[in-house]
Structure formats: structure tokens, C-alpha cells
Design an enzyme around this catalytic site. Sequence first.
Site, PDB file in Angstrom:
ATOM      1  N   THR A   1       0.484  -1.512   0.009  1.00 42.30           N
ATOM      2  CA  THR A   1       0.166   0.097  -0.250  1.00 42.30           C
ATOM      3  C   THR A   1       0.832   1.641   0.285  1.00 42.30           C
ATOM      4  OG1 THR A   1      -2.042  -0.754   0.580  1.00 42.30           O
ATOM      5  CG2 THR A   1      -1.724   1.296   1.556  1.00 42.30           C
ATOM      6  N   SER A  14       2.345  -7.421  -0.430  1.00 38.11           N
ATOM      7  CA  SER A  14       2.937  -8.799   1.154  1.00 38.11           C
ATOM      8  C   SER A  14       2.516  -9.724   0.455  1.00 38.11           C
ATOM      9  CB  SER A  14       2.468  -7.866   2.141  1.00 38.11           C
ATOM     10  OG  SER A  14       1.269  -8.303   2.296  1.00 38.11           O
ATOM     11  N   THR A  43       1.691  -4.137   4.220  1.00 34.70           N
ATOM     12  CA  THR A  43       0.724  -4.250   5.760  1.00 34.70           C
ATOM     13  C   THR A  43       0.222  -6.138   5.878  1.00 34.70           C
ATOM     14  OG1 THR A  43      -1.502  -3.355   5.815  1.00 34.70           O
ATOM     15  CG2 THR A  43       0.949  -2.340   6.277  1.00 34.70           C
ATOM     16  N   ASP A  44       0.179  -6.946   4.774  1.00 34.97           N
ATOM     17  CA  ASP A  44      -0.908  -7.797   5.049  1.00 34.97           C
ATOM     18  C   ASP A  44       0.463  -9.399   5.954  1.00 34.97           C
ATOM     19  OD1 ASP A  44      -3.038  -6.934   4.345  1.00 34.97           O
ATOM     20  OD2 ASP A  44      -2.818  -7.998   2.664  1.00 34.97           O
TER      21      ASP A  44
END
Length: 326
Positions: free
Chosen positions: A11, A56, A88-89
Site C-alpha cells: 500500500t 505482501s 502490511t498484510d
Amino acid sequence: MTVALFTLGGTIAMAGAGADERGGTVVTRLTGADLTAAVPGLDIPLDVHDTRAVPSANLTFRHLLDLVEQASEAVRAGARGVVVTQGTDTLEESAFLVDLVWPHPEPFVLTGAMRNPTLAGPDGPANLLAAARTAAADGARDLGALVVLDDEIHAARSVRKAHATSTAAFTSPNTGPVGHVIEGTPRILTRPPRRTPLTPGTADPARVALYTVTLDDDGDALTRLGEDVKGLVVAAFGVGHVPADLAPVLGDLATRIPVVLVSRTGAGSVLSHTYGAPGSETDLQRRGLINAGLLDPYKARVLLRLLLMTADVTVKSIAETFARYA
């Protein structure tokens, strides 16, 4: 001395694309130079390395271990710290894997963003600035891998993504952050002890299943694991409990593959000797399950996969390592 910046997409590196046939409106396209140009007041010299611009969710163990080697080369060449930007996943899992193997005193800081640059108030520039300053801070040395978002500094082994969209998504449920970035200055408030880094084996990462126990679970899916996996992490109720009917199934699996017992709750520890009923933590350990202590299911899976990359690994050595790292 500079800080080495490695970009992995996510992101933080997304830009507008307009609606397309896939239904999305943002795609990964910003380079490290684009990211740093968007940071007001960036006062840390950065040596930028654009590596792998992917979500990710597409990262692998091998990608991350290769990244650790590249970061090590940067440190050996004189970098005072490392910053990695990624989605961030899977950031909490990436950070823990890095923390397990990072051998240097220089900080290895991971960051990302929850709001992409096409939205009002994107958090990427602030997170990158805070991460760079943390990576350059003397106080952050000897802390292994750190996660910095929302002006909070988290130890990799404690942090979790606890919200799908909030800019305050990352928390450390059992400990809280180890520090904060206050008026642009990283302040380390507590120093958790550093574990001895592990050396990854040369084997390909093994397939390790993660099974979450649920109400009225008959365990039928567990009986069909067969030879498909080399290890199993069981996310059990509360302090490490499963329905009594599952206990012999798990015990049988533990005679063939390492089976690690964790709590599905997201905070707190699996116990070791409090409850004694069939399916309790005491019963499951007696059947050969490995206690993961305070590790959450995702970190336990990362650690087990890493250990299984070593050719001469045994269930005993795995249990001993979990006792040290959990």
C-alpha cells in the site's frame, strides 16, 4: 553513514490507476525515489534499493531470506541500519522471520502504510520518516527487527496486525510497544532480551499447516493431512485446549510430524501444567505436542518452517528451540 532502504511494494507504494477490468483502483508503481521524495523533513541519508514490487501476500520465505542477505551486505558495507517497506498484510510474519535470523546489532526496521497515497491523509510518508529515524538511532541497536508505524516502535516477536483498515492497526498485545517516535525522535522505553539468531538451513521451506480449533470440531480435516505436510501448528482454545475427541488425533499426528500447540486468542500464553482433563494442555503435551508459549499461531508457523529447513532437525531440538523463543 546512511540507512539502507529496500522497497517491496504494498500500500505504501501504490498509486492511482483508475478502475479497470479487475475492479481495482490502485496498483503498485511508486519507486523508492518516489517514496522518499514524498517525505517532508527527511533528514536521514538513504541508500535506496528497489527490490520486489509485489503485494505482501505474494512474498515467500525465500524472498525474505534473500532480502536479509542483501541487507547484511549493506550493513557490512557501512549502513548504520536498514528500513524495509512492504505491504502490511504479512508484515508481522516478515518481521518475525527477519528477527529470527538477523545477526547484526544494526536495527532492521520494517514499515508500511494503511492508507494509500490516493487517499486524504496517507500515512506512508510519516511511517517511512519514523522508520528511517529509528533505523539510524543508537538506542535501537541490538533490538533485532522492529516494526514502526503510527509513531510506535514494536518488537517483531510481539507485534500483530489487529485491525484491517485503521492507521493504528499494529499492536503488541502482550507487551505494548518498546518505544515511540516523539517530536521526530525515537525513544526506546524498554529493551526485551535478544535471542541468539538462528542460521537458516539450505533445504526448501517445508509445508506447515495451520489448523484453528473451533466449537464442536470433529477433527475430520486433521485425519486427512497424511503426508502432505511436514509440520502442524494447532491454534487451540484459550490456554491450549481442544475437544477431547481431537486429543488422540493430534497425538497420532505428533508421532509422525512436529505438532505445535498455540492459543488462538491473540494474546496470553499456552499453559503447561494447570488443567488435566482430556484435551487439556497437560494432556496434549503428554501426547507429544510442543508448547509454543506466548507465540501466536502465525509466528509459531514461521518458526517451525524455519527450523524444518535444517536437514538434521529433530522433534527434540524443535521443542528446545520453541522453549527458548516462545
